[in-house]
Design an enzyme around this catalytic site. Structure first.
Site, PDB file in Angstrom:
ATOM      1  N   GLU A 416       0.814  -1.220   0.000  1.00 15.95           N
ATOM      2  CA  GLU A 416       0.000   0.000   0.000  1.00 15.95           C
ATOM      3  C   GLU A 416       0.848   1.272   0.000  1.00 15.95           C
ATOM      4  OE1 GLU A 416      -4.139  -1.506   1.932  1.00 15.95           O
ATOM      5  OE2 GLU A 416      -2.535  -1.063   3.344  1.00 15.95           O
ATOM      6  N   GLU A 519      -4.886 -10.127   0.163  1.00 16.48           N
ATOM      7  CA  GLU A 519      -5.696  -9.957   1.360  1.00 16.48           C
ATOM      8  C   GLU A 519      -7.156 -10.184   0.988  1.00 16.48           C
ATOM      9  OE1 GLU A 519      -5.177  -6.326   3.550  1.00 16.48           O
ATOM     10  OE2 GLU A 519      -2.999  -6.331   3.317  1.00 16.48           O
TER      11      GLU A 519
END
Length: 1021
Positions: A416, A519
């Site tokens: 991220e 994820e």
């Protein structure tokens, strides 16, 4: 600019090198150090560097540890104490930085710990290297008053040449809580400063091996392994089991068994010089992407994975070997075979254990810049050349330390951190340094620097499209992944696309890449749901190479309240802003490593063997070996037959060993068909299990790896949703309803004539039922912010404050019918219901209750956003005496189950205390439901048993507090025994989903707001 605000990664350090187990002398400097906390980066000044400095008045602190978890003198002064729960202690954020976003500068208020250790070195120790395995977030080091250098990169080791003296030495370390490195470490975790991994003094004798690199490839076609070990100096490689003895740098090709997660074959040996010997643990394997499929040793790999932060509820990211091993054993026993080291390199011992016990590893660099999203990604370090050296340094240190682990099959550049040219530099360096592994970076929508297409938290529908390589072209990146909505069409191939843009060529390339779900299934609180649904899709498409649940463990700390009671502390318990709240409690195991119900469900979804029982026609069993490479020679196959939940027969199945990827068809055992009865009134259930035949390193003999069940009488296998049929027969000699004052008598039941509520069933005193449409919101019901926040809608629309009205109590035809309306104040939507009681046609000691619920009104959250209101449950709530204590049921168990989370729970007969049925989520919420229940008995000392039979099935929950009590409580210890047991007997309750980060709950797992009917048979005695 000060060193702690420099964009350089450090100074004075040695080059990064492989972590190694060596026979060179190692002086462990862990233990008790002296420590003083100061409010700014100036620390305590320079005096503590002196050889004769008196630190006797300083705090004592354990190293390794985090000072915010130890008892020290706080900045405000006073006696030494724990900083837990204070703004000086652990701080938790998810995306936001806890300092002003002003890179690379940090605030003057920068808590800084000065550490001091006096230690002795033997006279013959010789040259030495000082190694720090992990320091958060930036440290400067002095030895005997001489500055050695400084370093950032919290989860990575750094070393200095250490000119130690024989006898007494003084080591001084200054550790800053905040530094420029903070901007690179925004990784959804607690901010925990300190020397939190070991400090070691390592002897460097003449001829020492500073570094080595293992190349161990495997040719699946020939069964041959090729070994070459490079070393920083002339050395000898010995692998006795393979008959290898050769100089470093030479190549040997021999027949070997390959390494994989399910067969972690290691060949032990040494790399030696006259001065040092380094242990080798060689695993032969070859990683490749073939025609868009990720493979190891020529076979496709599907990661059954979890994301894993390092966490302990008392010591934070300071973990011992026993804790790491316990994690791995629990993972293996839950059919987890892969770990993503989110979002930084773990302790090196964890990777050694992955090599030994068998886990595929996606090793992630210590890099995340998520907080720059609040600046629109302006100044994001990967896009700023001034940060390039720091980012490259983190990658080099990750790769060089961990390059020799066969368990690592994927390098992850970061998490991220949006986009930037430096990611291209990192990828190019990796291609040169280690072409033997694949490379992942999920966040760049172009995936130019990634060998995988990837995504976080897609819906089931989107994952299905991705598996077929049919996902829509183009898209945009949101908070948690690529959203394919056509809002950003690909840039034409003729145009030069900037970082973050997707060209037509990028889009075409992405579609051909294997897809890795880095994820999904957010395990916050009661959840996640749909695990088996995701895995049915993953298994159906060769493009999908696996998935990693977020995440392994809750990040909670053990805290003590004013009364001395322990509870779990989360981010909302710290008076500091910004804070990530309780978002860190998102594990498959609780903070103390107790498994959650989610881990039970995951073990089922991850099963390495697929067992299908066909009870139609001649019947049979199909077994598929879904392992990567291991056959089934280590497996014993068992069957058992139960009637009404009681085992009546059992035996073994004779199954020849199946190679990986193979299937076998077997007939049902003859004894099963002979014993199965269709007239017992309860299901005859066949269970087939795959268990370990002998003890394994990670589990004892008899450990269950996979299982399947089928109901023989009805030829139905699970999961199934049976049709509801209502039996409304009335006994020919059914007694009429008798009236005595305000009491109505019907068979064994006594009812309030005004309300129609049952007051007594036989000798059992009870009260109810009320129509129940609400539940205490789960963490997933709260969604993420305003996204999917159905809990907020429930509050706005009064779902937690329903009022009941009885419209009629009618007596006719030996029945009592009660009609009414349930609705919240201030809103027009409502549920109209009827509850009809009658004596059971087959047993005059029992009553049958038929329930019909209809919904009226708009059922939208007027006057807000006109969103459709989901009804959490449709059911009945009874109050039983507080003496009720035990429950026995025939249905799914033994743990809690929901519409989208029950496949890991078997059908059987189960017993539990009511107190043990409560799942102790650290934030109270809906828990303890049980689906597909056929029969229930509630008992207790001094009261008659309550028996409930489904017609055919129902959900139930039993607890000593109401759903509203659960909703209001902030901590488990706030829940108090109400003096009653509250029993829900429901037509159903909605699923739990994964909406605290993931998509909205799928429609099929919501409770349909339509006419709902169900029947129950109740008796007491």
């Amino acid at each position: 600019m000060t060193y702690w605000e420099s964009t350089e990664p450090g100074a004075g350090r040695r080059s990064p090198r492989a972590d190694a187990v060596t026979d060179a002398r190692v002086l462990d400097l862990s233990g008790t150090w002296r420590f003083r906390l100061a409010p700014t980066a100036a620390g305590t000044g320079e005096a503590f560097l002196g050889a004769d400095f008196d630190a006797s008045g300083w705090d004592e602190i354990r190293v390794p540890s985090h000072w915010v978890l130890e008892e020290i003198t706080p900045l405000a002064g006073g006696p030494a104490r724990s900083l837990l729960g204070t703004a000086e202690g652990p701080l938790y954020t998810n995306t936001a930085y806890p300092i002003p976003l002003d890179p690379p500068r940090v605030s003057t208020e920068n808590p800084t710990g000065d550490y001091r250790l006096v230690f002795d070195v033997p006279a013959d120790f010789g040259a030495a290297v000082l190694r720090f395995q992990g320091v958060d977030s930036c440290a400067k080091v002095w030895l005997n008053g001489r500055e050695l250098g400084w370093s950032s990169g919290s989860r990575l080791p750094f070393e200095f040449d250490a000119p130690v003296e024989a006898g007494r030495n003084v080591l001084a370390v200054r550790v800053h809580r905040w530094s420029s490195g903070t901007y690179l470490e925004d990784q959804d975790m607690w901010w925990l400063p300190g020397i939190f991994r070991e400090v070691e003094l390592i002897a460097r004798p003449e001829g020492a091996i500073d570094d080595h690199t293992v190349h161990a490839d495997y040719d699946a076609a020939t069964g041959l392994g090729t070994l070459r070990v490079e070393a920083s100096t002339a050395a000898t490689v010995e692998i006795p089991e393979l008959g290898i003895r050769m100089p470093a740098g030479e190549t040997a090709t021999v027949a070997v068994a390959p390494w994989s997660a399910d067969s972690p074959r290691l060949y032990r040996g040494t790399l030696s010089t006259a001065g040092e010997s380094v242990e080798l643990a060689i695993g032969f394997r070859t990683v490749a992407i073939v025609d868009g499929v990720f493979t190891v040793n020529g076979r496709a790999v599907v990661f059954r994975g979890v994301n894993r932060h390092e966490h302990h509820p008392r010591t934070g990211r300071t973990l011992d070997r026993e804790t790491m091993l316990s994690d791995i054993l629990m993972m293996k026993r839950a059919n987890v075979d892969a770990v993503r080291t989110s979002h930084y390199p773990p302790h090196p011992e964890f990777l050694r254990l992955c090599d030994e016990y068998g886990l595929w590893v996606v090793a992630e660099c210590d890099l995340e810049t998520h907080g720059f999203i609040y600046a629109g990604w302006e100044g994001n370090p990967p896009a700023e050349p001034v940060w390039r050296d720091a980012l490259m340094d983190r990658l080099r240190r990750t790769v060089e330390r961990d390059k020799n682990h066969p368990s690592i099959v994927v390098w992850s550049l970061a998490n991220e951190s949006w986009v930037g040219e430096t990611f291209g530099d990192m990828r190019r360096w990796l291609d040169e340094r280690d072409p033997s592994r694949t490379v992942l970076y999920e966040r760049d929508p172009s995936y130019r620097d990634s060998d995988f297409s990837s995504l976080m938290y897609p819906s089931l529908e989107l994952l299905e499209l991705i598996g077929r390589r049919e996902e829509p072209r183009g898209g945009r990146v949101g908070m948690h992944g690529l959203v394919f909505d056509g809002s950003a069409p690909p840039v034409p191939a003729s145009a030069r696309s900037a970082p973050g843009e997707v060209s037509e060529a990028d889009d075409e390339r992405r579609r051909g890449l294997p897809f890795l779900l880095v994820e999904y299934a957010h395990a916050q609180g009661n959840g996640p749901g749909s695990l088996s649904d995701y895995w049915r899709i993953i298994r159906a498409h060769e493009r999908l190479c696996g998935a990693f649940v977020w995440e392994w463990i809750d990040h909670g700390f053990t805290a003590v309240d004013d009364s001395g009671g322990e509870h779990i502390m989360h981010g909302d318990d710290v008076d500091y802003e910004p804070r990530g709240g309780r978002f860190g409690l998102h594990g498959l195991v609780f903070s103390d490593r107790t498994p959650t119900p989610g881990l039970v469900e995951l073990a089922k979804a991850h099963e390495p063997f697929l067992i299908t029982i066909d009870v139609d026609g001649v019947g049979g069993v199909e077994i598929a070996n879904d392992r990567h490479s291991a056959d089934t020679a280590d497996i014993r196959w068992r069957w058992s037959l139960s009637e009404a939940g009681v085992e009546v027969a059992a035996g073994d199945l004779d199954v020849l060993p199946l190679a990986a990827g193979m299937r076998a068809q077997l007939p049902l055992p003859a004894r099963v068909r002979a014993l199965a009865r269709a007239d017992v009134g309860d299901p005859s259930v066949l269970t087939i299990e795959a268990v370990l035949a002998d003890d394994a390193r990670w589990a004892p003999a008899g450990h269950v790896l996979a299982w399947s069940q089928a109901e023989l009488a009805s030829a139905a296998s699970w999961p199934h949703v049976p049709a509801v049929t209502l039996d409304r027969r009335v006994a020919a000699s059914a007694p009429s309803v008798a009236t005595a004052g305000s009491i109505l008598h019907l068979g064994p039941g006594e009812f309030d004539a005004g309300t129609g509520r049952i007051r007594r069933l036989g000798a059992l005193v009870l009260d109810g039922p009320s129509l129940d449409l609400h539940r205490a919101p789960t963490e997933n019901d709260h969604g993420q912010g305003e996204t999917n926040n159905i809990a907020a809608v429930w509050v706005k629309t009064g779902m937690d404050r329903m009022l009941h009205r009885v419209d009629a109590v009618e007596v006719a035809d030996a029945m009592i019918s009660v009609r009414g309306r349930t609705a919240p104040a201030a809103h027009p939507h409502a549920a109209r219901w009827s509850m009809t009681w009658r004596v059971d046609a087959d047993d005059a000691r029992a009553l049958v209750l038929d329930v019909v619920v209809d919904f009226e009104g708009p059922w939208v959250d007027t006057p807000y956003q006109h969103r459709d209101i989901w009804v959490p449950r449709v059911g009945l709530l009874f109050a039983l005496p507080g003496a009720a204590a035990e429950v026995e049921w025939l249905g799914r168990g033994p743990g809690e189950t929901y519409r989208d989370s029950f496949e890991g729970s078997r059908f059987g007969r189960w017993r539990s205390s009511i107190d043990a049925m409560q799942t102790p989520y650290p934030v109270p919420q809906e828990n303890g439901n049980h689906v597909q229940t056929r029969r229930l008995r509630v008992s207790g000392d001094g009261i008659p048993d309550l028996r409930v039979d489904g017609m055919p099935e129902f959900d139930f929950t039993a607890r000593r507090w109401t759903s509203l009590d659960l909703q209001r409580a902030q901590k488990p210890h706030e829940l108090r025994d109400s003096g009653r047991v509250w029993l829900n007997l429901d037509a159903g309750q909605q699923g739990i989903g994964s909406a605290s980060v993931g998509p909205a709950l799928p429609e099929r797992y919501r409770m349909p707001r339509e006419r709902t009917t169900w029947s129950l048979r109740l008796s007491a005695g």
